[in-house]
Scaffold this active site. Structure first.
Site, PDB file in Angstrom:
ATOM      1  N   ARG A 282       0.832  -1.205   0.000  1.00 42.41           N
ATOM      2  CA  ARG A 282       0.000   0.000   0.000  1.00 42.41           C
ATOM      3  C   ARG A 282       0.867   1.255   0.000  1.00 42.41           C
ATOM      4  O   ARG A 282       0.532   2.260  -0.619  1.00 42.41           O
ATOM      5  CB  ARG A 282      -0.916  -0.015   1.235  1.00 42.41           C
ATOM      6  CG  ARG A 282      -1.881   1.160   1.281  1.00 42.41           C
ATOM      7  CD  ARG A 282      -2.888   1.038   2.406  1.00 42.41           C
ATOM      8  NE  ARG A 282      -2.337   1.418   3.689  1.00 42.41           N
ATOM      9  CZ  ARG A 282      -3.002   1.338   4.845  1.00 42.41           C
ATOM     10  NH1 ARG A 282      -4.231   0.848   4.877  1.00 42.41           N
ATOM     11  NH2 ARG A 282      -2.445   1.714   5.969  1.00 42.41           N
TER      12      ARG A 282
ATOM     13  N   ARG B 251       1.461   7.494   2.426  1.00 46.15           N
ATOM     14  CA  ARG B 251       1.460   7.593   3.881  1.00 46.15           C
ATOM     15  C   ARG B 251       2.843   7.284   4.436  1.00 46.15           C
ATOM     16  O   ARG B 251       3.405   6.219   4.182  1.00 46.15           O
ATOM     17  CB  ARG B 251       0.431   6.602   4.480  1.00 46.15           C
ATOM     18  CG  ARG B 251      -0.983   7.124   4.433  1.00 46.15           C
ATOM     19  CD  ARG B 251      -1.981   6.103   4.941  1.00 46.15           C
ATOM     20  NE  ARG B 251      -1.723   5.618   6.297  1.00 46.15           N
ATOM     21  CZ  ARG B 251      -2.564   4.851   6.970  1.00 46.15           C
ATOM     22  NH1 ARG B 251      -3.721   4.486   6.427  1.00 46.15           N
ATOM     23  NH2 ARG B 251      -2.262   4.443   8.179  1.00 46.15           N
TER      24      ARG B 251
HETATM   25  P1  ADP Z   1      -4.017   1.593  10.389  1.00 46.30           P
HETATM   26  O1  ADP Z   1      -5.132   0.855  11.077  1.00 46.30           O
HETATM   27  O2  ADP Z   1      -3.715   1.058   9.026  1.00 46.30           O
HETATM   28  O3  ADP Z   1      -2.791   1.757  11.244  1.00 46.30           O
HETATM   29  P2  ADP Z   1      -5.370   4.125  10.784  1.00 46.30           P
HETATM   30  O4  ADP Z   1      -5.720   5.048   9.691  1.00 46.30           O
HETATM   31  O5  ADP Z   1      -6.472   3.497  11.552  1.00 46.30           O
HETATM   32  O6  ADP Z   1      -4.465   3.050  10.061  1.00 46.30           O
HETATM   33  O7  ADP Z   1      -4.396   4.842  11.837  1.00 46.30           O
HETATM   34  C1  ADP Z   1      -3.262   5.544  11.454  1.00 46.30           C
HETATM   35  C2  ADP Z   1      -2.629   6.232  12.674  1.00 46.30           C
HETATM   36  O8  ADP Z   1      -3.553   7.183  13.209  1.00 46.30           O
HETATM   37  C3  ADP Z   1      -2.291   5.325  13.851  1.00 46.30           C
HETATM   38  O9  ADP Z   1      -1.044   4.700  13.721  1.00 46.30           O
HETATM   39  C4  ADP Z   1      -2.312   6.351  15.018  1.00 46.30           C
HETATM   40  O10 ADP Z   1      -1.152   7.123  15.053  1.00 46.30           O
HETATM   41  C5  ADP Z   1      -3.459   7.256  14.632  1.00 46.30           C
HETATM   42  N1  ADP Z   1      -4.748   6.818  15.211  1.00 46.30           N
HETATM   43  C6  ADP Z   1      -5.857   6.433  14.506  1.00 46.30           C
HETATM   44  N2  ADP Z   1      -6.856   6.097  15.336  1.00 46.30           N
HETATM   45  C7  ADP Z   1      -6.373   6.247  16.606  1.00 46.30           C
HETATM   46  C8  ADP Z   1      -6.914   6.041  17.903  1.00 46.30           C
HETATM   47  N3  ADP Z   1      -8.164   5.592  18.072  1.00 46.30           N
HETATM   48  N4  ADP Z   1      -6.136   6.285  18.977  1.00 46.30           N
HETATM   49  C9  ADP Z   1      -4.876   6.737  18.831  1.00 46.30           C
HETATM   50  N5  ADP Z   1      -4.299   6.946  17.642  1.00 46.30           N
HETATM   51  C10 ADP Z   1      -5.033   6.707  16.527  1.00 46.30           C
END
Ligand code: ADP
Length: 190
Positions: free
Chosen positions: A128, A134
């Site tokens: 990806r 990203r």
């Molecule tokens: P993935 O599940 O592929 O890691 P996400 O888009 O869900 O991708 O999350 C990317 C980043 O965003 C995480 O690594 C974190 O830094 C932040 N993040 C997302 N959701 C949360 C959450 N609920 N609590 C803390 N950090 C979060």
């Protein structure tokens, strides 16, 4: 209301599967990762604060994501349901979510956990990363850190939802449609 926690490690397919489920069940998609990336793109204060944390693959502070979720729930009083994707990620977040939904006279219907092994996750995220732009997909070191954060802070939520008899495991390897069918089967049995 149908309120689903779509759970699983980074790269397990939560975003892809959420897109299908929101149309099939008329749900609002609530992805904290997408919201945070939107804040970064807009250059807001919150986005500026979150960017370096996310780029390292660490979790942003609970109060930041809790505030975001609160404001979206409050803005959608007539929703027929939500898919929580990437939230909750810590016990504090899960406790807040229960309390917030309780105030709205509703609750989590089920937690569907997509199961994918670590080598497959790393492979998918690196792939990806070639097109996502990203920073957190760009190298294996950061990807391993995200998976470590998941194992340390997020995976314990399986126990949290098991205690509420809400956890269902879904095999997350196979075609997108086959996984979608398994998710629908689990939802339809509720
Ligand atoms: P993935 O599940 O592929 O890691 P996400 O888009 O869900 O991708 O999350 C990317 C980043 O965003 C995480 O690594 C974190 O830094 C932040 N993040 C997302 N959701 C949360 C959450 N609920 N609590 C803390 N950090 C979060």
């Amino acid at each position: 209301m149908l309120n689903i926690v779509l759970f699983g490690p980074p790269g397990s397919g939560k975003g892809t599967q959420s897109q299908l489920l929101i149309n099939q069940y008329n749900l609002i998609h609530l992805s904290t990762g997408d919201i945070l990336r939107g804040e970064i793109a807009k250059g807001t204060k919150l986005g500026q604060k979150a960017k370096s944390i996310m780029d390292r693959g660490d979790l942003v502070p609970d109060e930041v994501v809790i505030g975001m979720i609160r404001s979206i729930l409050e803005k959608n009083p007539n929703a027929t349901g939500f898919i929580f994707d990437g939230f909750p990620r810590t016990t504090t977040q899960a406790e807040f979510l229960d309390q917030m939904l309780d105030e709205l006279n509703t609750s989590i219907s089920t937690m569907l956990s997509l199961e994918v092994d670590e080598d497959e996750l790393t492979k998918r995220l690196l792939e990806r990363g070639k097109s996502s732009g990203r920073a957190d997909d760009a190298n294996e070191y950061i990807i391993r850190n995200r998976i470590k954060e998941y194992n340390n802070k997020t995976a314990p939520l399986k126990e949290f939802y098991t205690q509420q008899y809400k956890l269902q495991y879904i095999e997350g390897v196979g075609s997108i449609n086959a996984i979608n069918a398994k998710l629908c089967e689990a939802i339809d049995q509720l």
